[in-house]
Design a protein around this motif. Structure first.
Motif, PDB file in Angstrom:
ATOM      1  N   UNK A   1      23.317  98.916  19.097  1.00  0.00           N
ATOM      2  CA  UNK A   1      22.184  98.545  18.193  1.00  0.00           C
ATOM      3  C   UNK A   1      21.871  97.210  18.244  1.00  0.00           C
ATOM      4  N   UNK A   2      21.760  96.468  17.097  1.00  0.00           N
ATOM      5  CA  UNK A   2      21.543  95.183  16.910  1.00  0.00           C
ATOM      6  C   UNK A   2      22.438  94.631  15.759  1.00  0.00           C
ATOM      7  N   UNK A   3      23.309  93.617  15.921  1.00  0.00           N
ATOM      8  CA  UNK A   3      24.124  92.766  15.419  1.00  0.00           C
ATOM      9  C   UNK A   3      23.269  92.485  14.009  1.00  0.00           C
ATOM     10  N   UNK A   4      23.954  92.437  12.880  1.00  0.00           N
ATOM     11  CA  UNK A   4      23.463  92.008  11.572  1.00  0.00           C
ATOM     12  C   UNK A   4      23.722  90.298  11.643  1.00  0.00           C
ATOM     13  N   UNK A   5      23.076  89.675  10.581  1.00  0.00           N
ATOM     14  CA  UNK A   5      23.198  88.261  10.882  1.00  0.00           C
ATOM     15  C   UNK A   5      24.736  87.556  10.722  1.00  0.00           C
ATOM     16  N   UNK A   6      25.417  88.252   9.985  1.00  0.00           N
ATOM     17  CA  UNK A   6      26.689  87.519   9.893  1.00  0.00           C
ATOM     18  C   UNK A   6      27.602  88.033  11.062  1.00  0.00           C
ATOM     19  N   UNK A   7      27.558  89.126  11.549  1.00  0.00           N
ATOM     20  CA  UNK A   7      28.060  89.490  12.933  1.00  0.00           C
ATOM     21  C   UNK A   7      27.520  88.644  14.258  1.00  0.00           C
ATOM     22  N   UNK A   8      26.283  88.393  14.292  1.00  0.00           N
ATOM     23  CA  UNK A   8      25.789  87.509  15.073  1.00  0.00           C
ATOM     24  C   UNK A   8      26.206  86.041  14.958  1.00  0.00           C
ATOM     25  N   UNK A   9      26.419  85.767  13.946  1.00  0.00           N
ATOM     26  CA  UNK A   9      26.927  84.196  13.912  1.00  0.00           C
ATOM     27  C   UNK A   9      28.486  84.110  14.111  1.00  0.00           C
ATOM     28  N   UNK A  10      29.213  85.224  13.808  1.00  0.00           N
ATOM     29  CA  UNK A  10      30.202  85.229  14.357  1.00  0.00           C
ATOM     30  C   UNK A  10      30.616  85.270  15.523  1.00  0.00           C
TER      31      UNK A  10
END
Length: 296
Positions: free
Chosen positions: A88-97
């Protein structure tokens, strides 16, 4: 890149599932063969298998897996062997990590795919060590990598058990290059360390993450051998220690050590954080927690 990696994704997820099947069968075999010593009069344990689902923010299917948990057996007090394939698509927190870890292109394209196996075993007999193992593959449109390892977590340490566990892993890593075992052992020592307790979680093992040498086949073969090392490293220790008598002092040591294990998994473990942040089944993510623990 998505189309180019469809076969690799399928091979990886299929292999993680086959490793799961092998381990589940071996653990139920340990339950059946335990005929003397503590808990041998109990009913042999069996895994309860539950299908897990992950849903994206809009409610659409985003993969899932199998959660296999055995509770209250002759040998295992609680053991989980989970496999999943999510996307799917990463959420913003996971994306930043991910961006902070240097994953290329993740800030512009947060699509992902991940598959793996995760195992944690908490034992009935305090003389038997708890253990953790996982292997995984992660993919984004601009990168891929493997990760995982296994580590031993005894509450009562035996030098010969530790030596066997490490020697078996070292033997399985030999085909992949001189010095690799030492590198992954050192990584495990660093990763499975509890800063607020100023000590390691257990007696170590091997660990890697972000493994991408540019040769997918070689990195997949290494990941498979990390998985293959698990049963021969762990099962003989269980067979040796499950018959040992124990008393209240040994059980107390086990419960306190489990508290240490829970602290690490809730505060530091990267897989726990990722699973909860990406909306995977919380029961599956927190399967690693022990059935009982104690803090002093």
């Amino acid at each position: 890149m998505t189309d180019l990696f469809q076969d690799e994704k399928h091979r990886a997820s299929t292999w993680f599932r086959s490793l799961r099947d092998e381990i589940v069968a071996a653990f139920e075999g340990l339950e059946d063969s335990h005929s003397e010593g503590p808990f041998s009069d109990e009913t042999a344990g069996r895994f309860e298998v539950t299908e897990t689902k992950r849903h994206s923010d809009d409610g659409s299917d985003a993969g899932g897996g199998l959660m296999s948990v055995m509770r209250g057996g002759r040998v295992f007090e609680k053991v989980g062997v989970n496999v999943s394939t999510v996307y799917g698509t990463l959420g913003s927190a996971a994306q930043k990590s991910m961006a902070a870890r240097g994953v290329p292109g993740i800030e512009d394209d947060p699509r992902f795919w991940a598959s793996g196996i995760s195992l944690v075993a908490h034992m009935q007999n305090p003389h038997c060590p708890a253990v953790h193992m996982n292997t995984r593959m992660f993919w984004t449109p601009n990168a891929w990598w493997f990760g995982g390892g296994s580590d031993l977590n005894p509450c009562l340490e035996y030098d010969d058990d530790t030596a066997h566990f490490h020697a078996t892993q070292e033997e399985h890593l030999k085909p992949h290059g001189d010095g690799l075992y030492g590198e992954l052992k050192a990584w495990a020592d660093e990763y499975f360390y509890i800063p607020h307790r100023h000590r390691a979680r257990g007696v170590g093992g091997i660990f890697m993450d972000d493994r991408n040498t540019g040769n997918w086949e070689a990195d997949f073969a290494l990941t498979q051998d990390i998985g293959r090392a698990f049963l021969p490293a762990f099962v003989p220790l269980v067979e040796k220690r499950r018959v040992d008598a124990f008393g209240e002092a040994e059980k107390e040591a086990q419960l306190v050590h489990r508290g240490l294990y829970a602290e690490y998994n809730l505060v530091y473990d990267r897989g726990t954080k990722f699973g909860l942040a990406t909306g995977h089944d919380a029961n599956a993510v927190l399967m690693s927690l022990p059935p009982m623990a104690k803090w002093v």
